[in-house]
Design a protein around this motif. Structure first.
Motif, mmCIF file in Angstrom:
data_model
loop_
_atom_site.group_PDB
_atom_site.id
_atom_site.type_symbol
_atom_site.label_atom_id
_atom_site.label_comp_id
_atom_site.label_asym_id
_atom_site.label_seq_id
_atom_site.Cartn_x
_atom_site.Cartn_y
_atom_site.Cartn_z
ATOM 1 N N TYR A 142 1.001 -1.243 0.043
ATOM 2 C CA TYR A 142 -0.080 0.013 -0.008
ATOM 3 C C TYR A 142 0.871 1.345 0.089
ATOM 4 C CZ TYR A 142 -3.980 -2.704 0.832
ATOM 5 O OH TYR A 142 -5.232 -3.848 0.796
ATOM 6 N N GLY A 143 2.047 1.051 0.019
ATOM 7 C CA GLY A 143 2.833 2.449 -0.027
ATOM 8 C C GLY A 143 2.777 3.240 1.131
ATOM 9 N N ASP A 144 2.488 4.615 0.966
ATOM 10 C CA ASP A 144 2.311 5.396 2.024
ATOM 11 C C ASP A 144 0.821 5.855 2.543
ATOM 12 O OD1 ASP A 144 5.069 5.644 2.460
ATOM 13 O OD2 ASP A 144 5.205 7.184 1.001
ATOM 14 N N HIS A 145 -0.183 4.916 2.038
ATOM 15 C CA HIS A 145 -1.443 4.948 2.127
ATOM 16 C C HIS A 145 -1.699 4.966 3.516
ATOM 17 C CE1 HIS A 145 -5.935 4.998 1.808
ATOM 18 N NE2 HIS A 145 -5.877 3.958 2.651
ATOM 19 N N PHE A 146 -1.094 3.913 4.302
ATOM 20 C CA PHE A 146 -1.519 3.812 5.673
ATOM 21 C C PHE A 146 -0.451 4.501 6.512
ATOM 22 C CE2 PHE A 146 -3.861 0.016 4.154
ATOM 23 C CZ PHE A 146 -5.148 0.328 4.819
ATOM 24 N N ASN A 147 -0.902 5.117 7.588
ATOM 25 C CA ASN A 147 0.029 5.684 9.028
ATOM 26 C C ASN A 147 -0.179 4.508 9.733
ATOM 27 O OD1 ASN A 147 0.213 8.660 11.075
ATOM 28 N ND2 ASN A 147 1.327 8.343 9.349
ATOM 29 N N ILE A 148 1.162 4.169 10.153
ATOM 30 C CA ILE A 148 1.510 2.928 10.757
ATOM 31 C C ILE A 148 1.974 3.041 12.296
ATOM 32 C CG2 ILE A 148 2.579 0.558 10.819
ATOM 33 C CD1 ILE A 148 2.703 0.560 7.604
ATOM 34 N N GLY A 149 1.173 2.573 13.027
ATOM 35 C CA GLY A 149 1.706 2.726 14.535
ATOM 36 C C GLY A 149 2.330 1.488 14.804
ATOM 37 N N VAL A 150 3.150 1.440 15.961
ATOM 38 C CA VAL A 150 3.623 0.324 16.651
ATOM 39 C C VAL A 150 3.578 0.374 18.239
ATOM 40 C CG1 VAL A 150 5.193 -0.368 14.645
ATOM 41 C CG2 VAL A 150 6.137 1.260 16.415
ATOM 42 N N ALA A 151 3.690 -0.769 18.736
ATOM 43 C CA ALA A 151 3.749 -0.785 20.202
ATOM 44 C C ALA A 151 5.251 -0.199 20.737
ATOM 45 C CB ALA A 151 3.413 -1.927 20.668
ATOM 46 N N GLY A 152 5.019 0.311 21.832
ATOM 47 C CA GLY A 152 6.424 0.449 22.783
ATOM 48 C C GLY A 152 6.191 0.093 24.112
ATOM 49 N N TYR A 153 7.134 -0.557 24.748
ATOM 50 C CA TYR A 153 7.201 -1.040 26.077
ATOM 51 C C TYR A 153 8.062 -0.337 26.960
ATOM 52 C CZ TYR A 153 4.743 -4.762 23.628
ATOM 53 O OH TYR A 153 3.855 -5.418 22.671
ATOM 54 N N PRO A 154 7.825 0.959 27.761
ATOM 55 C CA PRO A 154 8.550 1.547 28.630
ATOM 56 C C PRO A 154 9.015 0.842 29.850
ATOM 57 C CG PRO A 154 6.687 2.848 28.047
ATOM 58 C CD PRO A 154 6.253 1.371 27.622
ATOM 59 N N GLU A 155 8.344 -0.547 30.294
ATOM 60 C CA GLU A 155 8.790 -1.043 31.202
ATOM 61 C C GLU A 155 9.545 -2.676 30.877
ATOM 62 O OE1 GLU A 155 6.562 -1.077 34.734
ATOM 63 O OE2 GLU A 155 5.616 0.814 34.400
ATOM 64 N N GLY A 156 9.663 -2.631 29.729
ATOM 65 C CA GLY A 156 10.243 -3.836 29.068
ATOM 66 C C GLY A 156 9.241 -4.654 28.526
ATOM 67 N N HIS A 157 9.714 -5.663 27.547
ATOM 68 C CA HIS A 157 8.699 -6.586 27.113
ATOM 69 C C HIS A 157 8.734 -7.972 27.917
ATOM 70 C CE1 HIS A 157 6.477 -9.431 24.439
ATOM 71 N NE2 HIS A 157 6.340 -8.366 23.577
ATOM 72 N N PRO A 158 7.481 -8.599 28.317
ATOM 73 C CA PRO A 158 7.652 -9.694 29.157
ATOM 74 C C PRO A 158 8.249 -10.944 28.674
ATOM 75 C CG PRO A 158 5.259 -9.185 28.306
ATOM 76 C CD PRO A 158 6.212 -8.240 28.154
ATOM 77 N N GLU A 159 8.481 -10.963 27.359
ATOM 78 C CA GLU A 159 9.270 -12.066 26.723
ATOM 79 C C GLU A 159 10.586 -11.780 26.462
ATOM 80 O OE1 GLU A 159 6.823 -13.706 23.348
ATOM 81 O OE2 GLU A 159 5.035 -13.039 24.414
ATOM 82 N N GLU A 160 11.069 -10.626 26.891
ATOM 83 C CA GLU A 160 12.366 -10.487 26.372
ATOM 84 C C GLU A 160 13.031 -9.619 27.662
ATOM 85 O OE1 GLU A 160 15.858 -10.204 25.658
ATOM 86 O OE2 GLU A 160 14.762 -11.088 23.864
ATOM 87 N N GLU A 161 14.240 -10.212 28.384
ATOM 88 C CA GLU A 161 14.789 -9.870 29.542
ATOM 89 C C GLU A 161 15.654 -8.644 29.139
ATOM 90 O OE1 GLU A 161 16.574 -12.826 31.909
ATOM 91 O OE2 GLU A 161 14.823 -13.825 32.303
#
Length: 614
Positions: A142-161
């Motif tokens: 879709y090229g630039d049609h969509f504005n894409i957001g992603v998740a951020g984890y300020p206190e870390g991800h539970p699956e990655e130490e």
């Protein structure tokens, strides 16, 4: 519009608001829950969030509902919407279907997520393993049609130490095409600010949107923090532990704690937008916005250009340029957009062409027009037994005690206040009012209640009244109106025009078949005159079908859900529904003398000397 563009516009200029905000909603488990959530989403959007987002529950009916809800939010409610999309256990065909539906609905914003791994510990069977793979695919297709957001984890991800690896994974998502970050919920502001410093240091420059979880009850507060594996600052516990059994106090004190947290975020220099995880609730989020003085701040910031039209536009790409709407659906926006979705258009851009094979097809509406569950309908309106009971229901609505009627999706508007006493008087006499507007003569477009359109303009309205009335009374009223028009002089153009129709479609009118009467218009500098609200025959007859079906559905829905109720009471209610359907006529009146005051139509009805309902 894209979220990043909306954020940039909102905070540009010499006097930006102190902050902007947005709301997240999740997909309810029941169809009635979905309908109720639409009402809440629509109401909360009046607070002027930058956008809303809707979660994705991968697989089965829930994921289908996400697409349906995004489409409804964009097309019917006109809400700027961001769609969550997870890739765990999702085949590319399902991803393609979801993106195609989002694209066609006008949605330009996707929150691309990996999603939760399978509960049994097995590997995902989807075609994409990580969120970055999903982002690459969306950009490729879709090229630039969509504005894409992603998740951020300020206190870390539970699956990655490793914190370093977690930051690296976020940077990878940004490098392949992410436009903004929405974080997991948190309550530790100092840790969040430190995290912002770290991601800026590694070269991540896109907007950071903190996820804010309001506090409604103590149990939910602790449960959500534990489930998300986030830290609860000690001062939160010190305040909330002693009052944990008092839900009212917990919400009050929780509002203060979260509001203080938000203030610190906004002063950090990293944040100018707050994203609220509403959990499909309203009060706790609204309390925080009020505490932060953001609701009025955003509203006043938005008033500069006023609103484009006196109703919210659809964001569906095929309907976004609509500039005219029949007044009959003023209070029924959901059924209006659904019903007219496939109507052919007039060459001049008006819709509702009776030549269309799709015109007026009742199946174009939702399966059920009555937008309340049986339980809620019973709570709102009970089981009226007489015309007097019916009158009391409408009067209660006009007085603000009821928030909806079978034919009105939301509460009575502020624009009705200047004629509300007259409307109440009519309803007590058996004229059950459905829609109305007062006359206006050159009201400034910036006026808070009646204003709309570009700034420095003026808006106008003709007095309009729509009601349900007994067929014997309507005959006398229309005779009186004809006499009044004759006295006024030129009978070729009636001062008061009318349409009246019964259930079977027998129409009485003093208008021509092709008459289109603009009842709202605006004059603005350097613009053509806009005429956004009209009255015309074909749309009125389609609206007639909906009105009579509403009474039928009301009877069927309640009549079949009153097990154990007094048989006489059920019979009385159903008899009333039959009376309204068979003996009453739908009528609308327009006073085309827009500089006249708002008393003319009411005086003509008063002269009939109809007694109040006993």
């Amino acid at each position: 519009m894209k979220i990043s563009q909306k954020l940039q516009q909102a905070h540009a200029g010499p006097n930006p608001p102190p902050a902007t905000f947005s709301f997240e909603f999740f997909v309810p488990k029941t169809s009635q829950g979905v309908q109720n959530l639409y009402d809440r989403m629509d109401r909360m959007y009046d607070l002027n969030p930058i956008f809303i987002d809707i979660t994705w529950n991968a697989g089965g009916r829930s994921s289908t509902l996400t697409n349906e809800m995004v489409y409804t939010a964009q097309s019917t409610l006109g809400l700027e919407t961001c769609m969550h999309l997870t890739c765990t256990n999702m085949k590319v065909e399902l991803i393609d279907e979801a993106l195609d539906k989002a694209f066609k609905s006008g949605c330009q914003n996707i929150l691309a997520l990996r999603g939760d791994p399978p509960l049994d510990g097995s590997e995902s069977t989807g075609d994409f393993k990580y969120a970055k793979d999903l982002i690459k695919y969306i950009r490729k297709k879709y090229g630039d049609h969509f504005n894409i957001g992603v998740a951020g984890y300020p206190e870390g991800h539970p699956e990655e130490e490793s914190e370093i690896k977690t930051l690296h994974y976020l940077k990878e998502k940004c490098d392949v095409g992410a436009d903004f970050i929405v974080t997991q919920m948190f309550y530790d502001v100092d840790n969040f600010i430190d995290w912002c410093k770290k991601i800026r240091k590694i070269g991540v420059e896109i907007p950071i949107i903190p996820g804010i979880m309001p506090i409604s009850t103590y149990a939910a507060f602790v449960r959500r923090a534990k489930w998300s594996e986030i830290a609860i600052p000690q001062h939160f516990l010190d305040v909330l532990d002693p009052i944990k059994d008092d839900d009212y106090l917990v919400r009050e004190r929780g509002t203060e704690l979260v509001s203080d947290m938000c203030i610190k975020l906004l002063h950090s220099g990293y944040v100018n937008h707050l994203h609220f995880y509403t959990m499909n609730l309203e009060k706790a989020t609204v309390m925080i916005l009020e505490k932060l003085n953001l609701i009025e701040a955003v509203k006043s910031h938005d008033v500069v250009g006023s609103t484009e039209l006196p109703w919210r536009k659809s964001l569906h790409p095929g309907r976004s340029k609509e500039s005219i709407r029949p007044i009959f659906w003023q209070n029924r926006k959901y059924s209006y957009v659904t019903r007219t979705a496939t109507w052919d258009e007039f060459p001049n851009g008006r819709w509702g062409d009776s030549r269309s094979p799709a015109f007026g097809d009742i199946d174009l509406c939702a399966t059920e027009l009555l937008r309340q569950s049986p339980k809620r309908a019973l709570e709102l309106w009970g089981t009226p037994q007489s015309l007097k009971d019916m009158s009391d229901i409408v009067v209660s609505y006009l007085q603000g005690d009821l928030k909806a009627l079978p034919w009105s999706d939301g509460p009575v508007g502020d624009d009705t206040k200047i004629i509300v006493d007259d409307l109440i008087h009519l309803n007590k006499k058996g004229f059950f009012t459905m829609n109305s507007q007062p006359s206006l003569n050159a009201i400034k477009s910036s006026e808070k209640v009646f204003g709309w359109g570009p700034k420095n303009g003026y808006v106008y309205q003709k007095q309009y009244l729509e009601f349900f009335c007994h067929k014997d009374v309507i005959a006398k009223l229309l005779y009186k109106i004809d006499s009044f028009n004759t006295k006024e002089g030129d009978t070729s153009s009636s001062v008061i025009s009318y349409y009246a129709v019964d259930k079977d479609g027998h129409l009485t009118t003093n208008c021509k078949d092709d008459d289109i009467n603009a009842v709202t218009w605006g004059v603005f500098p350097g613009e053509e005159i806009l005429q956004p609200t009209i009255v015309e025959k074909t749309s009125f007859l389609a609206w007639k079908d909906e009105v009579y079906r509403l009474f039928s559905e009301w009877g069927n829905v309640l009549g079949s859900n009153l097990a154990g109720a007094d048989p006489e009471k059920i019979k009385g209610f159903l008899d009333l529904m039959n009376t309204l359907s068979n003996d009453f006529v739908l009528c609308n009146l327009v006073n085309n003398d827009f500089i006249d005051d708002n008393s003319t139509i009411f005086k003509l009805i008063e002269e009939l000397d109809v007694k109040d309902l006993a």
